[in-house]
Design a protein around this motif. Structure first.
Motif, mmCIF file in Angstrom:
data_model
loop_
_atom_site.group_PDB
_atom_site.id
_atom_site.type_symbol
_atom_site.label_atom_id
_atom_site.label_comp_id
_atom_site.label_asym_id
_atom_site.label_seq_id
_atom_site.Cartn_x
_atom_site.Cartn_y
_atom_site.Cartn_z
ATOM 1 N N LEU A 111 0.842 -1.200 0.000
ATOM 2 C CA LEU A 111 0.000 0.000 0.000
ATOM 3 C C LEU A 111 0.877 1.250 0.000
ATOM 4 C CD1 LEU A 111 -2.664 -1.057 2.639
ATOM 5 C CD2 LEU A 111 -2.898 -1.045 0.155
ATOM 6 N N VAL A 112 0.612 2.158 -0.938
ATOM 7 C CA VAL A 112 1.349 3.410 -1.053
ATOM 8 C C VAL A 112 0.720 4.445 -0.133
ATOM 9 C CG1 VAL A 112 1.980 5.287 -2.625
ATOM 10 C CG2 VAL A 112 2.047 2.912 -3.416
ATOM 11 N N GLY A 113 1.568 5.188 0.566
ATOM 12 C CA GLY A 113 1.083 6.241 1.456
ATOM 13 C C GLY A 113 2.222 7.183 1.787
ATOM 14 N N SER A 114 2.110 7.838 2.927
ATOM 15 C CA SER A 114 3.185 8.743 3.343
ATOM 16 C C SER A 114 3.335 8.688 4.853
ATOM 17 C CB SER A 114 2.904 10.174 2.887
ATOM 18 O OG SER A 114 1.722 10.665 3.474
ATOM 19 N N ILE A 115 4.549 8.960 5.268
ATOM 20 C CA ILE A 115 4.877 9.153 6.683
ATOM 21 C C ILE A 115 5.581 10.494 6.721
ATOM 22 C CG2 ILE A 115 6.239 8.351 8.646
ATOM 23 C CD1 ILE A 115 5.837 5.495 7.655
ATOM 24 N N GLY A 116 4.884 11.492 7.236
ATOM 25 C CA GLY A 116 5.419 12.845 7.176
ATOM 26 C C GLY A 116 5.560 13.254 5.722
ATOM 27 N N GLU A 117 6.744 13.699 5.345
ATOM 28 C CA GLU A 117 7.014 14.108 3.964
ATOM 29 C C GLU A 117 7.475 12.941 3.088
ATOM 30 O OE1 GLU A 117 6.526 17.284 2.712
ATOM 31 O OE2 GLU A 117 5.536 17.552 4.653
ATOM 32 N N ARG A 118 7.676 11.788 3.682
ATOM 33 C CA ARG A 118 8.204 10.642 2.935
ATOM 34 C C ARG A 118 7.081 9.863 2.255
ATOM 35 N NH1 ARG A 118 12.581 7.929 7.016
ATOM 36 N NH2 ARG A 118 13.691 7.366 5.115
#
Length: 118
Positions: free
Chosen positions: A68-75
């Motif tokens: 699953l594609v997502g983000s953690i902060g700006e990453r």
């Protein structure tokens, strides 16, 4: 970031339209499985592609393209579908277990085609 001048060879993977936005596919490049991701920002304004090794060393399986594609902060990350560790799509770093990071490859879109640098 990689510049085009550092890449000796670009390999055409597929049309960008062949990868559903915010998902990945697996491509066999030079005998190695590479996970290629098509990422579109929340405003549907910017389309980017990323390429990392498909093998998840945490799970001992070639599955990252199905994460699953997502983000953690700006990453921008992909969560492995097995144990859910997050891999940075720009660097290949495994956020929870950096010792299990994977290779990252330069990727680009040119004339509607996805290219990965070898």
């Amino acid at each position: 970031m990689h510049s085009d001048r550092q890449i000796e060879h670009w390999i055409e993977v597929c049309d960008i339209a062949d990868i559903v936005p915010n998902t990945g596919v697996c491509a066999l490049i030079n005998g190695e499985q590479i996970a290629v991701f098509h990422v579109v920002d929340a405003n549907q304004e910017e389309t980017r592609v990323f390429a990392i090794g498909n093998y998840d060393p945490n799970a001992d399986a070639s599955v990252l393209s199905r994460g699953l594609v997502g983000s953690i902060g700006e990453r921008i990350v992909v969560a492995s579908p097995i144990y859910k560790q997050h891999f940075d799509l720009q660097t290949g770093e495994c956020i929870e277990a950096p010792e299990h990071s994977v290779s990252a490859y330069p990727a680009r879109i040119d004339h509607g085609k996805v290219w990965v640098g070898a």
